[in-house]
Design a protein around this motif. Structure first.
Motif, PDB file in Angstrom:
ATOM      1  N   SER A  40       0.839  -1.201   0.000  1.00 57.57           N
ATOM      2  CA  SER A  40       0.000   0.000   0.000  1.00 57.57           C
ATOM      3  C   SER A  40       0.871   1.248   0.000  1.00 57.57           C
ATOM      4  N   GLU A  41       1.905   1.218   0.846  1.00 57.38           N
ATOM      5  CA  GLU A  41       2.814   2.358   0.926  1.00 57.38           C
ATOM      6  C   GLU A  41       3.460   2.613  -0.432  1.00 57.38           C
ATOM      7  N   ASP A  52       2.293   1.898  -3.421  1.00 61.41           N
ATOM      8  CA  ASP A  52       1.339   2.504  -4.351  1.00 61.41           C
ATOM      9  C   ASP A  52       1.141   3.977  -4.041  1.00 61.41           C
ATOM     10  N   MET A  53       1.068   4.285  -2.760  1.00 63.39           N
ATOM     11  CA  MET A  53       0.834   5.664  -2.359  1.00 63.39           C
ATOM     12  C   MET A  53       1.992   6.543  -2.801  1.00 63.39           C
ATOM     13  N   ARG A  54       3.200   6.066  -2.568  1.00 66.66           N
ATOM     14  CA  ARG A  54       4.384   6.799  -2.970  1.00 66.66           C
ATOM     15  C   ARG A  54       4.392   7.038  -4.469  1.00 66.66           C
TER      16      ARG A  54
END
Lengths: 432, 432
Positions: B241-242, B244-246
């Motif tokens: 998730s991190e 993708d967010m980045r």
């Protein structure tokens, strides 16, 4: 489209896992959902309702007649029942509670007294806690002969005489120990205790950081009152990340399962705010309209400066919104990070300003214009990276969700500063 | 800044959990890290290296002398050791492996034959599998008297004569059952089996979807060869998730723990690509420079159109990048979703075009200009929402990571289309 066959559909999802049943129901069109749920919930696993997404749960639960809903809730674990009932209006809630057994009702009422996102609300009250003076054999006999506590469990929590948790034993470890072994000799004392008022973000962090499977929850007197298990936490942690990601993308809710009109409405607020920001930037441009008319090349180039600043600022902001969520920022490293961002902005600003300066020079054959855009890009990137770290941290200190608010504040700053700096530098050195 | 006291520091983190030790070491400046790690690793829990973040692990591991590193690796669980050794160059890897015990070495080598992100690589080979013809008493006796398998565990996996998993029993359930009970009477058969070549994203989805604590891994012949446990999966899911967010924020790596220069370099690529996009948009504006000169108000308003399109497109894109990651999009709902996005874009486009039309009319006192921007915003929002869904899906079909590439492609489309549509509409109806 071929006609939907209700009977066939129910047959096809009957043997699925409850989580997959919930997914399948959520993906159906509204009318079909409601026609199925009005009469057929008996064909589903009762806990399918615990697996519904927060965004759709409310709508779907209201399609199920109250009497059927009560029958489903009776089968749920406490934490699931509390999560679902927490969404209901008081009147409906009282109605549903009155139809549940007294033990389940009391436990639900106790949990509902805690804040929505706290451990007290999310925990399960069905757990095993044992005194450490027992032997493995005595523990096993007690477990075999008593009906207290859950049927399946992973850790056994050890409490002292005051019911304060002092350690845990994985149940597999009990199975591998001789009957005569004392529990206090196989106990793990590095226990991570959760306070009943602790918030989900912090609990998720603890579970992830220490790789926990379950952890005891204590009240204000440190006495054990429940447990939290990893399956709930994985879900919460996942939703938290998704939430942040959505908010960074300008969405207040996940509208994937919502209709077009509802989605449009919820997205409109964000766009409306952005319209204000965009108008503000245009007002800045308007101040320089006379000068723009004299040299239209400035109008051609100005979006580049604002766009570069916006992108560099977003990069920094993304890093720090997450760093706040994962507690990687504190007062001791704050200044160091601000300095670092300023350096990053300056380094990339320098590189990009060189490139863009050369391009502008060959494009418009004007050394002064090339110098103006170079200089504007350099100071814009330094500025953008600085506000990219300062904005989320400041917003967080103001107790506003940084993932939600940072983007719009950042764009306002980088747009206004981007146009303002380029237009003022250009008109000044071009003597317009 | 006050001088760093190495001895005091080591004393202060000695009693921390390995995960916290890793965090603490990661947050130190480079020189201090290296000075501490060269000689003091004996003071840390050996598994602190398993808790290092992927982004910093490589740097930190290379500060530890090989001999000390070997001593640390000896204490690690297989999955942790494999994860760490997977990053080393062949030469170094061979050197380290040659110093490990033969059993550990063989297991590590076996795991390293699987793909980096597959279950075969990530699993643990130390697990308990039992035949279902035993009784609870026989199982407990076997566990007490044998040293095979892990010391602590949560689920006992039941396999058939072919070593194919057919069910599981939580170890707590074994503890609650009488000695005479047959395992086949307390077995859970709804087991979720992971294939050795399954990728981490899919494994994380399975664990989250079904709330698993551990699951068996099987080879191509469906025979059990290992297990995966939830603590690894939580970490992986979180990192995904991190990531993708980045990427959505324009970052290829998490540079939170990196120095300013390294961070600047990794962020530059993205900014360079965005510069190309911005220049492309400026080229479009340049086509209309004569007309802009005649009516500078168009130059003042043009960023608003591009900005609204960009924001509306980003909202849609954020939803679908995540929907792709969580497998919520399939061929059956694709067309429905495209239609929905077009509707959302049209609804919000209509509302925003009305608002902006009125503002432009009062601002510049020109009905035709107001009409031009209204019309441009309306078609831009419809277009933006359409490409906001089509771009991530198309990129994903091209086997490119949609989180990474969607943003830049989207901005190119919304910027170019935004300026082009407004400028062409405005110059056409204003007869410039």
């Amino acid at each position: 489209m071929q006609k939907f066959n209700k009977k066939e559909y129910i047959e096809s999802i009957k043997s699925l896992h409850s989580a997959d049943q919930a997914d399948s129901i959520e993906s159906l069109p509204y009318e079909i959902q409601s026609s199925i749920l009005r009469t057929n919930t008996k064909n589903f696993h009762p806990d399918f309702i615990a697996y519904l997404r927060e965004e759709t749960r409310d709508d779907i639960l209201h399609m199920i007649p109250n009497k059927q809903l009560v029958n489903l809730i009776k089968y749920l674990d406490l934490d699931d029942a509390v999560e679902i009932l927490g969404d209901f209006e008081t009147k409906e809630l009282v109605q549903i509670l009155s139809k549940l057994g007294s033990q389940q009702r009391e436990r639900i009422e106790e949990s509902l007294q805690y804040d929505e996102n706290s451990a007290g609300r999310l925990m399960n009250r069905d757990y095993l806690s044992i005194k450490s003076n027992l032997t493995v054999g005595e523990l096993i006999d007690q477990l075999r002969n008593s009906r207290r506590g859950p049927k399946d469990f992973y850790n056994i929590f050890i409490v002292d005489d005051q019911n304060i948790p002092i350690g845990y034993i994985p149940s597999g470890r009990v199975l591998r120990s001789k009957r005569s072994k004392k529990l206090k000799d196989i106990i793990y004392k590095d226990i991570h205790i959760i306070k009943s008022d602790e918030k989900i973000e912090d609990i998720a962090y603890t579970f992830r950081q220490y790789g926990l499977v379950s952890a005891p929850v204590v009240n204000l007197d440190n006495k054990m009152i429940g447990i939290m298990t990893v399956d709930d936490v994985v879900e919460i942690d996942h939703e938290e990340s998704e939430d942040d990601m959505r908010k960074l993308g300008g969405l207040f809710v996940n509208d994937f399962y919502k209709g077009a009109f509802t989605s449009a409405t919820s997205r409109f607020i964000w766009l409306g705010l952005n319209l204000l920001t965009a108008i503000l930037a245009s007002l800045v441009i308007d101040i320089y309209s006379d000068q723009l008319q004299q040299m239209i090349a400035i109008a051609v180039l100005m979006p580049i400066v604002a766009s570069m600043g916006g992108n560099a600022g977003t990069q920094a902001m993304t890093i720090y919104v997450r760093a706040i969520a994962t507690k990687d920022i504190n007062n001791s490293n704050y200044i160091k990070l601000v300095v670092k961002e300023f350096l990053i902005g300056s380094i990339n600003g320098f590189a990009l300003s060189l490139i863009m300066g050369l391009i502008a020079y060959y494009w418009f054959d004007s050394l002064v214009l090339a110098f103006a855009i170079s200089f504007a890009i350099l100071i814009n990137l330094g500025f953008a990276c600085l506000v990219g770290i300062i904005i989320p941290i400041t917003i967080n200190k103001m107790k506003i969700d940084p993932a939600l608010a940072s983007g719009i504040v950042l764009t306002t700053f980088t747009d206004v500063f981007g146009f303002l700096s380029f237009l003022s530098i250009a008109t000044y050195i071009l003597n317009l």
